[in-house]
Design an enzyme around this catalytic site. Sequence first.
Site, PDB file in Angstrom:
ATOM      1  N   ASP A  66      73.671  87.296   5.511  1.00 55.08           N
ATOM      2  CA  ASP A  66      74.765  86.399   5.892  1.00 55.08           C
ATOM      3  C   ASP A  66      75.714  87.113   6.863  1.00 55.08           C
ATOM      4  OD1 ASP A  66      76.267  84.112   6.155  1.00 55.08           O
ATOM      5  OD2 ASP A  66      76.853  83.966   4.049  1.00 55.08           O
ATOM      6  N   HIS A  73      72.291  75.080   4.779  1.00 56.62           N
ATOM      7  CA  HIS A  73      73.425  76.016   4.725  1.00 56.62           C
ATOM      8  C   HIS A  73      74.668  75.274   4.234  1.00 56.62           C
ATOM      9  CE1 HIS A  73      76.606  78.667   6.400  1.00 56.62           C
ATOM     10  NE2 HIS A  73      75.733  79.622   6.158  1.00 56.62           N
ATOM     11  N   GLU A 128      69.557  84.616   7.110  1.00 60.51           N
ATOM     12  CA  GLU A 128      70.803  83.844   7.214  1.00 60.51           C
ATOM     13  C   GLU A 128      71.791  84.626   8.060  1.00 60.51           C
ATOM     14  OE1 GLU A 128      72.634  82.080   3.571  1.00 60.51           O
ATOM     15  OE2 GLU A 128      74.477  82.084   4.765  1.00 60.51           O
ATOM     16  N   HIS A 183      73.992  84.926  11.480  1.00 61.21           N
ATOM     17  CA  HIS A 183      74.618  83.945  12.364  1.00 61.21           C
ATOM     18  C   HIS A 183      75.056  84.514  13.704  1.00 61.21           C
ATOM     19  CE1 HIS A 183      74.422  81.396   8.902  1.00 61.21           C
ATOM     20  NE2 HIS A 183      75.261  82.128   8.201  1.00 61.21           N
TER      21      HIS A 183
END
Length: 321
Positions: free
Chosen positions: A284, A164, A11, A13
């Site tokens: 994340d 998400h 996850e 980004h």
Amino acid sequence: MDTRIRKIALEEHFSTPGLPNYAKAFTRHIDPEILRDLAARLSDFDDRRIQEMDQAGIAYCILSQTGPSVQGEQDARQAMAYAQASNDFLAQQIARHPTRFGGFATLAMHTPQQAVGELTRAVKQLGFKGALVNGHTFGAYYDDPSYDPFWEALQDLGVPLYLHPADAVATPRALEGHPELAGATWGWQVETASHALRLLFGGVFDRFPRVRVILGHMGEGLPFMRWRFDSRFAVYPHGVRLQRPPSSYIGTNILITTSGVCSAPALLGAIGEMGPEAVMFSVDYPYESTALAAEFIEQAPLDEEVRQLVCHGNAQRIFGL
Ligand code: MN
């Protein structure tokens, strides 16, 4: 890096240059200096990102466009164009670091046909490992039978969908007047867990039994409610029929990552509910600390065999790495 357990993170980004900032309403509450730092880290694919991965023992990341991405674009054709551009941009970045990065496709879900076309292109032509979608598209949820062609394509391609978080269509009454509960604190979790339950109870996994949906943030809380789903659904089915008890989909069709929840008791609870093959490490990035997440998973009281599965074994199996 050699001394730390090998990790794969899912996850993580980035941001695509030229994509509008659909998160403006949310980010205006964040300190401008923090925002500048986040923006710099989201647009970096080299120095800082790879250095942080190396320091934390993260061998490989599957990257995704930061939210809400094209789920925030009203115009379907524009969303499709942005999704294609974002996927092409990500493919270029991956090509520069093919052993370190993989990609999750950005998909415009405004029409299932658009989503199928771009998912297929991203997986078959760009070599992406699946897709990451930021929840609903202006109130359209993907349990609707009109999305069956999308699930069918996902199943046929053999790749997962990372569901998400997103803002709810409207602020739930229970959260009104409490902006501190909006977003990542609680609001996204309610929204995203509810969407996943719509898929489950809507029969998506009965119609497409090989579909896998990944939830972040320790499964948005769902692992801890499996028993209650079975218990109450048995009493109040409201005419809904499922092929299996609700709990059995959570841990098979629904898999989870540890992103943003660095709590050992929560991790042990999730593994206890779903088994060690349903939980995967993630950070994340850049919203959470890579160093903290790595230390957490290394220190958690797990059997070494289980730790290897959570850190990289499950991701290797699921993504064919
Ligand atoms: Mn995230």
